[in-house]
Design an enzyme around this catalytic site. Sequence first.
Site, PDB file in Angstrom:
ATOM      1  N   ASP A  69      -7.294  -5.257   0.513  1.00  0.00           N
ATOM      2  CA  ASP A  69      -6.987  -3.859   0.823  1.00  0.00           C
ATOM      3  C   ASP A  69      -7.921  -2.889   0.119  1.00  0.00           C
ATOM      4  O   ASP A  69      -7.966  -1.703   0.454  1.00  0.00           O
ATOM      5  CB  ASP A  69      -5.561  -3.539   0.342  1.00  0.00           C
ATOM      6  CG  ASP A  69      -4.507  -3.857   1.385  1.00  0.00           C
ATOM      7  OD1 ASP A  69      -4.833  -3.833   2.571  1.00  0.00           O
ATOM      8  OD2 ASP A  69      -3.357  -4.121   0.989  1.00  0.00           O
TER       9      ASP A  69
HETATM   10  C1  GLC Z   1      -1.487  -6.853  -1.760  1.00  0.00           C
HETATM   11  C2  GLC Z   1      -1.099  -6.650  -0.322  1.00  0.00           C
HETATM   12  C3  GLC Z   1      -1.803  -7.596   0.595  1.00  0.00           C
HETATM   13  C4  GLC Z   1      -3.254  -7.613   0.307  1.00  0.00           C
HETATM   14  C5  GLC Z   1      -3.549  -7.892  -1.142  1.00  0.00           C
HETATM   15  C6  GLC Z   1      -5.015  -7.831  -1.484  1.00  0.00           C
HETATM   16  O1  GLC Z   1      -0.892  -8.003  -2.244  1.00  0.00           O
HETATM   17  O2  GLC Z   1       0.283  -6.769  -0.136  1.00  0.00           O
HETATM   18  O3  GLC Z   1      -1.564  -7.236   1.921  1.00  0.00           O
HETATM   19  O4  GLC Z   1      -3.849  -8.588   1.120  1.00  0.00           O
HETATM   20  O5  GLC Z   1      -2.873  -6.950  -1.931  1.00  0.00           O
HETATM   21  O6  GLC Z   1      -5.510  -6.536  -1.478  1.00  0.00           O
HETATM   22  C1  GLC Z   2      -3.670  -1.088  -3.513  1.00  0.00           C
HETATM   23  C2  GLC Z   2      -3.521  -2.385  -4.245  1.00  0.00           C
HETATM   24  C3  GLC Z   2      -3.384  -3.532  -3.289  1.00  0.00           C
HETATM   25  C4  GLC Z   2      -2.297  -3.212  -2.292  1.00  0.00           C
HETATM   26  C5  GLC Z   2      -2.564  -1.858  -1.641  1.00  0.00           C
HETATM   27  C6  GLC Z   2      -1.508  -1.474  -0.637  1.00  0.00           C
HETATM   28  O1  GLC Z   2      -4.830  -1.102  -2.754  1.00  0.00           O
HETATM   29  O2  GLC Z   2      -4.589  -2.629  -5.106  1.00  0.00           O
HETATM   30  O3  GLC Z   2      -3.101  -4.714  -4.000  1.00  0.00           O
HETATM   31  O4  GLC Z   2      -2.285  -4.201  -1.331  1.00  0.00           O
HETATM   32  O5  GLC Z   2      -2.642  -0.873  -2.623  1.00  0.00           O
HETATM   33  O6  GLC Z   2      -0.390  -0.895  -1.197  1.00  0.00           O
END
Ligand code: GLC
Ligand code: GLC
Length: 816
Positions: free
Chosen positions: A490
């Site tokens: 993300d």
């Molecule tokens: C969080 C989110 C997931 C994402 C991950 C890596 O765990 O829930 O959807 O793939 O972060 O950014």
């Molecule tokens: C931030 C976090 C990630 C999560 C995303 C969505 O990017 O680092 O882990 O998945 O928020 O809430």
Amino acid sequence: MKYGYFDDAAREYVITTPKTPLPWINYLGNKEFFSLISNTCGGYTFYKDAKLLRLTRYRYNNVPYDNNGKYFYIKDVTDAANTVVWNPGWQPVKTKLDSYECRHGLGYSKFTSSKNDVEAKLLTFVPMNDNCEVSKLTITNNKSTAAKLSLFSYVEWCLWNADDDMKNFQRNLSTGEVEVVDGGSVIFHKTEYRERRNHYAIYGVNAKVDGFDTSRDAFLGAYNGPDSPDVVAEGKATNSVASGWSPIASQQINLDLAPGESKTFIFTLGYIENPEDDKWEAPSVVNKKPAFKMLDSYKTEEAVDKALKELCDYWDNLLGIYHISSKNEKVDRMVNIWNQYQCMVTFNMSRSASYYESGIGRGMGFRDSCQDLLGFVHLIPDRARQRIIDIASTQFQDGSAYHQYQPLTKKGNSDIGSGFNDDPLWLIAGTSAYVRETGDLSILKEIVPFDNDMSVAKTLMEHLKCSLNFTITHKGPHGLPLIGRADWNDCLNLNCFSEHPGESFQTFGPSEGPVAESVFIAGMFVKYGEEYAQLAELLGDDAEAKRARDEVKKVYDAVLDAGWDGEWFVRAYDAYSNKVGSKECEEGQIYIEPQGFCVLAGIGVKEGLAAKALKSVEERLDTKYGVMILQPAYTKYHLELGEVSSYPPGYKENAGIFCHNNPWVSIAETVLGHGNRAFEIYKKTCPAYIEDISDIHCTEPYVYSQMVAGRDAKFFGQGKNSWLTGTAAWTFVNISQYILGVYPTHNGLSINPCVPEDFGDFTLTRKYRDAVYTIDVKTNGSQSGVKKLTVNGKEIEGTVIPYEAGVKEYKVEVIM
Ligand code: GLC
Ligand code: GLC
């Protein structure tokens, strides 16, 4: 250092001190009514949706930790000169207890504690088929004299919408309403029932009470916290009836117990919905019939014990579906109990409600829920089927997706955004897993709406085609998939270019860009493009299967061409077409995701690149606590990379040990037959294997956390964000399907273990479709490769046991 121990026979983790480094929680509820409960009785309760239908209030950012729960106060006035007030879970009063024990089990928690020879035993759970939490509290006088006690219960109502509840005081301080019946034995919380709600909550006890309170200020005193309620100090409830402000439910029961005498009380916290035309029994008086019916079901200890037994039988049954017996106690413990339990919880919650996901921000993630399904589908395939349909119903017609949807409405949530270009492909992953598990092709023919609009509905298989085509039609200059807003990571926001604080990396800037590409999505496309082709074949569409495989080939070649950096796979190309995750970069030279996912998809295996990539992972990303997500950590903010570089080095996506993708690397090692290394990676983040460092790890030793701080972090090894993580599902896939090697294919179970040399022989039971497989594996000290496979006495070729409808038992012997 440990704060408890595993009791495998009882399937419980036993916490022996309330002072764990962080609250250690458990989840109650399996279907629609849920509670979180910590080892100090903190937590919150909701029906279906932690944001929209919250029953009890939790305080975020709480000081002290874990503030607000469902509390019982025991006031011991036996010795009038030395009265003492305490709680079975230690908080909130925090009186030093003479003994304390918390047992978190599968869907229930038990507390046993004592003070001055008075013992409290508390059992709390959500029954299988009811919308309530039942708490059975037994108080025993172990003194040699009579004991004089008062018991006070306490829950604080949330005014339903948990988000609005903590912000909109100008309205909310005037809306609270309650009704009190049976002298206070049952308290009804009916805020907004007069207008647009047809539901209320109840808190009742199966006994006559000596008083009650429903006004928080009356119970606590305006300037007190739950650690020092006025009413408890006075020893006398005020019978307050809330009007606005903060409604609560509290009952007082005075107890005189002879030496050795016990008394048991049953408290029920419930959610009731009435039909729109049957809301009232008199003007302003709510229809209470269904509430009394609910309370009646848990009036006696026998009834409560029976409901608990139903819950335990349910878990017995579920955990019988995949069961291993080996000489590795910790593997057995995780596989047979905790890993599968966490898979259930992540399936139910997605990323919505934990102590770190407040329940007010994130709903059901599109990609998250599809992945959670991978670890859950063998448990209750019917629920997985429904989930797939729900998820697909939020997809857009071009194949892309809302990133999240609200569990209550099942509608896409546009506040969280869209344009994460990995999302579409996860739908293929989840559906393929379901069909391989069940053989149920009818799901592919279900008519499913797009963005909840039935007028544009198509079959699920058409949805999957849209997913596939989305990648095919969204490629960049190197023939690799465009990343969009981000992919699985993300935080890899290559089109975002956010310069101002407060802009959400998830929604700021364009969700598309014509240049930035993801090698990770390419790996996904190769894996799930093939799985899509197999589904097309099953439906008899060979042309479509061929089309998919041709497209897979193109992406495969693009990865070998532009996605290979010499010693490992490149991670991405940014909006200027510069490499991300390459030796050419100053920071962030190697990322874990493409190494794990490309290899597990089979890319570079025959070319000899896969082994190189995994060697690089071992050399550059490995630590004693797990494999880091990238190295070297970003030390400065890179505008062109986004959030990944916003975290301090070693945390979260910036070089943390992001547990979710450790199993990808472990699976990748099994693809190469490296059982020793695959297992070494498995062990490093495995809760049961790191129980001894609970003081460093901090989070619960029975579940995975999303992240463990990486080598660059000040608190290397410290876990964060426990419970709701795709790690649960992926680890279960890894251990059950790749390491132990029992993989469901469309034609039957494949048995092909890849274990460390010293793993020893093992026996597995696996229920699959209509049959039970008993699988005996003789490993002969080898890491991989099946020499001989016998099924019901007959030797077979290859590793797939052909599934024959009607055969109920398969006795399988495997010699490695
Ligand atoms: C969080 C989110 C997931 C994402 C991950 C890596 O765990 O829930 O959807 O793939 O972060 O950014
Ligand atoms: C931030 C976090 C990630 C999560 C995303 C969505 O990017 O680092 O882990 O998945 O928020 O809430």
